[in-house]
Write a protein that holds these residues in place. Structure first.
Motif, PDB file in Angstrom:
ATOM      1  N   GLN A 144      38.201  22.772  -1.895  1.00 42.42           N
ATOM      2  CA  GLN A 144      39.599  22.639  -2.682  1.00 42.42           C
ATOM      3  C   GLN A 144      40.814  22.192  -1.276  1.00 42.42           C
ATOM      4  O   GLN A 144      40.652  22.766  -0.448  1.00 42.42           O
ATOM      5  CB  GLN A 144      40.002  24.097  -2.963  1.00 42.42           C
ATOM      6  N   ARG A 145      41.503  21.253  -1.987  1.00 41.73           N
ATOM      7  CA  ARG A 145      42.446  20.908  -1.240  1.00 41.73           C
ATOM      8  C   ARG A 145      43.325  21.881  -0.594  1.00 41.73           C
ATOM      9  O   ARG A 145      44.036  21.930   0.539  1.00 41.73           O
ATOM     10  CB  ARG A 145      43.260  19.873  -1.988  1.00 41.73           C
ATOM     11  N   SER A 146      43.429  23.016  -1.282  1.00 40.63           N
ATOM     12  CA  SER A 146      44.669  24.148  -1.178  1.00 40.63           C
ATOM     13  C   SER A 146      44.175  24.952   0.213  1.00 40.63           C
ATOM     14  O   SER A 146      44.818  25.424   0.874  1.00 40.63           O
ATOM     15  CB  SER A 146      44.787  24.984  -2.102  1.00 40.63           C
ATOM     16  N   LYS A 147      42.742  24.832   0.594  1.00 41.31           N
ATOM     17  CA  LYS A 147      42.492  25.308   2.026  1.00 41.31           C
ATOM     18  C   LYS A 147      43.252  24.962   2.769  1.00 41.31           C
ATOM     19  O   LYS A 147      43.410  25.749   3.714  1.00 41.31           O
ATOM     20  CB  LYS A 147      40.762  25.250   2.104  1.00 41.31           C
ATOM     21  N   VAL A 148      43.499  23.643   3.131  1.00 36.23           N
ATOM     22  CA  VAL A 148      44.293  22.942   4.362  1.00 36.23           C
ATOM     23  C   VAL A 148      45.699  22.828   3.733  1.00 36.23           C
ATOM     24  O   VAL A 148      46.664  23.041   4.673  1.00 36.23           O
ATOM     25  CB  VAL A 148      43.693  21.727   4.396  1.00 36.23           C
ATOM     26  N   SER A 149      46.208  22.618   2.379  1.00 37.05           N
ATOM     27  CA  SER A 149      47.438  22.568   2.191  1.00 37.05           C
ATOM     28  C   SER A 149      48.307  23.895   2.266  1.00 37.05           C
ATOM     29  O   SER A 149      49.552  23.681   2.411  1.00 37.05           O
ATOM     30  CB  SER A 149      47.514  21.748   0.688  1.00 37.05           C
ATOM     31  N   ASN A 150      47.564  24.979   1.867  1.00 42.14           N
ATOM     32  CA  ASN A 150      48.297  26.141   2.173  1.00 42.14           C
ATOM     33  C   ASN A 150      48.828  26.234   3.487  1.00 42.14           C
ATOM     34  O   ASN A 150      50.076  26.609   3.721  1.00 42.14           O
ATOM     35  CB  ASN A 150      47.549  27.282   1.718  1.00 42.14           C
ATOM     36  N   TRP A 151      47.927  25.939   4.554  1.00 41.47           N
ATOM     37  CA  TRP A 151      48.258  25.521   5.864  1.00 41.47           C
ATOM     38  C   TRP A 151      49.493  25.031   6.169  1.00 41.47           C
ATOM     39  O   TRP A 151      50.217  25.213   7.066  1.00 41.47           O
ATOM     40  CB  TRP A 151      47.206  26.067   6.890  1.00 41.47           C
ATOM     41  N   LEU A 152      49.434  23.828   5.654  1.00 44.01           N
ATOM     42  CA  LEU A 152      50.212  22.764   5.831  1.00 44.01           C
ATOM     43  C   LEU A 152      51.807  23.316   5.435  1.00 44.01           C
ATOM     44  O   LEU A 152      52.639  23.060   6.238  1.00 44.01           O
ATOM     45  CB  LEU A 152      49.726  21.435   5.168  1.00 44.01           C
ATOM     46  N   ASP A 153      51.644  23.920   4.424  1.00 43.97           N
ATOM     47  CA  ASP A 153      52.865  24.371   3.904  1.00 43.97           C
ATOM     48  C   ASP A 153      53.558  25.412   4.814  1.00 43.97           C
ATOM     49  O   ASP A 153      54.576  25.407   5.269  1.00 43.97           O
ATOM     50  CB  ASP A 153      52.997  25.145   2.508  1.00 43.97           C
ATOM     51  N   LYS A 154      52.674  26.364   5.354  1.00 40.98           N
ATOM     52  CA  LYS A 154      52.918  27.282   6.448  1.00 40.98           C
ATOM     53  C   LYS A 154      53.638  26.724   7.557  1.00 40.98           C
ATOM     54  O   LYS A 154      54.642  27.253   8.288  1.00 40.98           O
ATOM     55  CB  LYS A 154      51.889  28.235   6.583  1.00 40.98           C
ATOM     56  N   LEU A 155      52.895  25.705   8.165  1.00 37.65           N
ATOM     57  CA  LEU A 155      53.138  24.941   9.109  1.00 37.65           C
ATOM     58  C   LEU A 155      54.671  24.359   8.990  1.00 37.65           C
ATOM     59  O   LEU A 155      55.510  24.368  10.081  1.00 37.65           O
ATOM     60  CB  LEU A 155      52.201  23.911   9.795  1.00 37.65           C
ATOM     61  N   ARG A 156      54.780  23.552   7.998  1.00 36.65           N
ATOM     62  CA  ARG A 156      56.007  22.957   7.714  1.00 36.65           C
ATOM     63  C   ARG A 156      57.247  23.937   7.575  1.00 36.65           C
ATOM     64  O   ARG A 156      58.288  23.771   8.073  1.00 36.65           O
ATOM     65  CB  ARG A 156      56.047  22.141   6.319  1.00 36.65           C
ATOM     66  N   GLU A 157      56.905  25.231   7.124  1.00 33.08           N
ATOM     67  CA  GLU A 157      57.900  26.193   6.800  1.00 33.08           C
ATOM     68  C   GLU A 157      58.084  26.565   8.701  1.00 33.08           C
ATOM     69  O   GLU A 157      59.481  27.020   8.967  1.00 33.08           O
ATOM     70  CB  GLU A 157      57.526  27.407   6.102  1.00 33.08           C
ATOM     71  N   LEU A 158      57.225  26.764   9.340  1.00 35.85           N
ATOM     72  CA  LEU A 158      57.291  27.209  10.667  1.00 35.85           C
ATOM     73  C   LEU A 158      58.379  26.107  11.349  1.00 35.85           C
ATOM     74  O   LEU A 158      59.047  26.482  12.334  1.00 35.85           O
ATOM     75  CB  LEU A 158      56.081  27.161  11.475  1.00 35.85           C
ATOM     76  N   GLU A 159      58.086  24.791  10.975  1.00 36.37           N
ATOM     77  CA  GLU A 159      58.939  23.613  11.792  1.00 36.37           C
ATOM     78  C   GLU A 159      60.146  23.943  11.398  1.00 36.37           C
ATOM     79  O   GLU A 159      61.119  23.759  12.070  1.00 36.37           O
ATOM     80  CB  GLU A 159      58.364  22.259  11.455  1.00 36.37           C
ATOM     81  N   ARG A 160      60.632  24.219  10.036  1.00 32.78           N
ATOM     82  CA  ARG A 160      61.948  24.215   9.663  1.00 32.78           C
ATOM     83  C   ARG A 160      62.548  25.525  10.123  1.00 32.78           C
ATOM     84  O   ARG A 160      63.729  25.358  10.678  1.00 32.78           O
ATOM     85  CB  ARG A 160      61.802  24.682   8.197  1.00 32.78           C
ATOM     86  N   MET A 161      61.723  26.575  10.416  1.00 32.15           N
ATOM     87  CA  MET A 161      62.397  27.812  11.157  1.00 32.15           C
ATOM     88  C   MET A 161      62.845  27.418  12.461  1.00 32.15           C
ATOM     89  O   MET A 161      63.662  28.108  13.060  1.00 32.15           O
ATOM     90  CB  MET A 161      61.370  28.948  10.909  1.00 32.15           C
ATOM     91  N   ARG A 162      61.897  26.750  13.261  1.00 36.22           N
ATOM     92  CA  ARG A 162      62.044  26.473  14.656  1.00 36.22           C
ATOM     93  C   ARG A 162      63.240  25.392  14.783  1.00 36.22           C
ATOM     94  O   ARG A 162      64.109  25.742  15.668  1.00 36.22           O
ATOM     95  CB  ARG A 162      60.941  25.733  15.415  1.00 36.22           C
ATOM     96  N   ALA A 163      63.510  24.493  13.624  1.00 37.25           N
ATOM     97  CA  ALA A 163      64.618  23.880  13.722  1.00 37.25           C
ATOM     98  C   ALA A 163      65.952  24.338  13.549  1.00 37.25           C
ATOM     99  O   ALA A 163      67.113  23.988  14.001  1.00 37.25           O
ATOM    100  CB  ALA A 163      64.316  22.632  12.776  1.00 37.25           C
ATOM    101  N   ALA A 164      65.980  25.702  12.757  1.00 41.06           N
ATOM    102  CA  ALA A 164      67.238  26.319  12.332  1.00 41.06           C
ATOM    103  C   ALA A 164      67.767  26.938  13.732  1.00 41.06           C
ATOM    104  O   ALA A 164      67.217  27.194  14.759  1.00 41.06           O
ATOM    105  CB  ALA A 164      66.792  27.242  11.516  1.00 41.06           C
ATOM    106  N   PRO A 165      69.150  27.067  13.713  1.00 47.98           N
ATOM    107  CA  PRO A 165      69.755  27.803  14.769  1.00 47.98           C
ATOM    108  C   PRO A 165      68.974  29.043  14.930  1.00 47.98           C
ATOM    109  O   PRO A 165      68.636  29.745  14.201  1.00 47.98           O
ATOM    110  CB  PRO A 165      71.190  27.798  14.251  1.00 47.98           C
ATOM    111  N   ARG A 166      68.978  29.428  16.199  1.00 47.87           N
ATOM    112  CA  ARG A 166      68.526  30.714  16.816  1.00 47.87           C
ATOM    113  C   ARG A 166      69.140  31.781  16.205  1.00 47.87           C
ATOM    114  O   ARG A 166      68.061  32.826  16.042  1.00 47.87           O
ATOM    115  CB  ARG A 166      68.440  30.810  18.216  1.00 47.87           C
ATOM    116  N   SER A 167      70.167  32.156  16.369  1.00 49.71           N
ATOM    117  CA  SER A 167      70.798  33.371  15.870  1.00 49.71           C
ATOM    118  C   SER A 167      71.373  33.256  14.568  1.00 49.71           C
ATOM    119  O   SER A 167      72.485  32.386  14.301  1.00 49.71           O
ATOM    120  CB  SER A 167      71.791  33.744  16.869  1.00 49.71           C
TER     121      SER A 167
END
Length: 156
Positions: free
Chosen positions: A44-67
């Motif tokens: 199933q594609r979702s086995k990897v795509s679920n992690w891809l979504d999480k990693l993209r969310e992490l990238e967005r969180m890292r790009a957001a202002p810290r405080s």
């Protein structure tokens, strides 16, 4: 009394996370090819795509202002939590990271935690590694964000 039993968490398959990480960097045409390249064929594609979504969310969180407003003095404490994205970026050889619960000294001035991982050397071989982290605690007996972390069960 006796310490509370450690919460059991489902271990992530690092090969699926690595496949998602590789896709994030454009290394593979699709989830199936990425997983296959990491030695973990998937149905199933979702086995990897679920992690891809999480990693993209992490990238967005890292790009957001810290405080964020209303975070008070906790911003410094929360920035010390080691997130998977940070490990991927700064220690790509670390795989299968596991972290023990914090053990507070009887006097509540110090604490220790052991960590272990499988690491990939520059030559591509894998070997186990471990270390003990020592903490000096503030007068109230626990790190600022420990109460929050212990409720969520996430210690890294």
């Amino acid at each position: 009394g006796p310490p509370a039993p450690a919460q059991r968490t489902k271990k992530a398959d690092w090969r699926l996370v690595a496949a998602a990480q590789a896709m994030l960097h454009g290394a593979h045409s699709d989830e199936f090819a990425a997983a296959e390249a990491m030695g973990k064929p998937i149905k199933q594609r979702s086995k990897v795509s679920n992690w891809l979504d999480k990693l993209r969310e992490l990238e967005r969180m890292r790009a957001a202002p810290r405080s964020q407003p209303g975070s008070g003095g906790s911003a410094a404490g929360s920035s010390l939590l080691v997130q998977p994205g940070w490990v991927d970026e700064h220690a790509p050889g670390v795989q299968q990271l596991s972290v023990s619960a914090l053990v507070v000294s009887p006097g509540k001035q110090h604490a220790t935690r052991s960590i272990s991982a499988v690491v990939t050397t520059p030559l591509g071989t894998k070997r186990p590694a471990s270390a003990t982290v020592d903490y000096t605690l503030p007068p109230d007996g626990e790190p600022a964000s420990a109460a929050k972390r212990s409720r969520s069960g996430q210690w890294i």
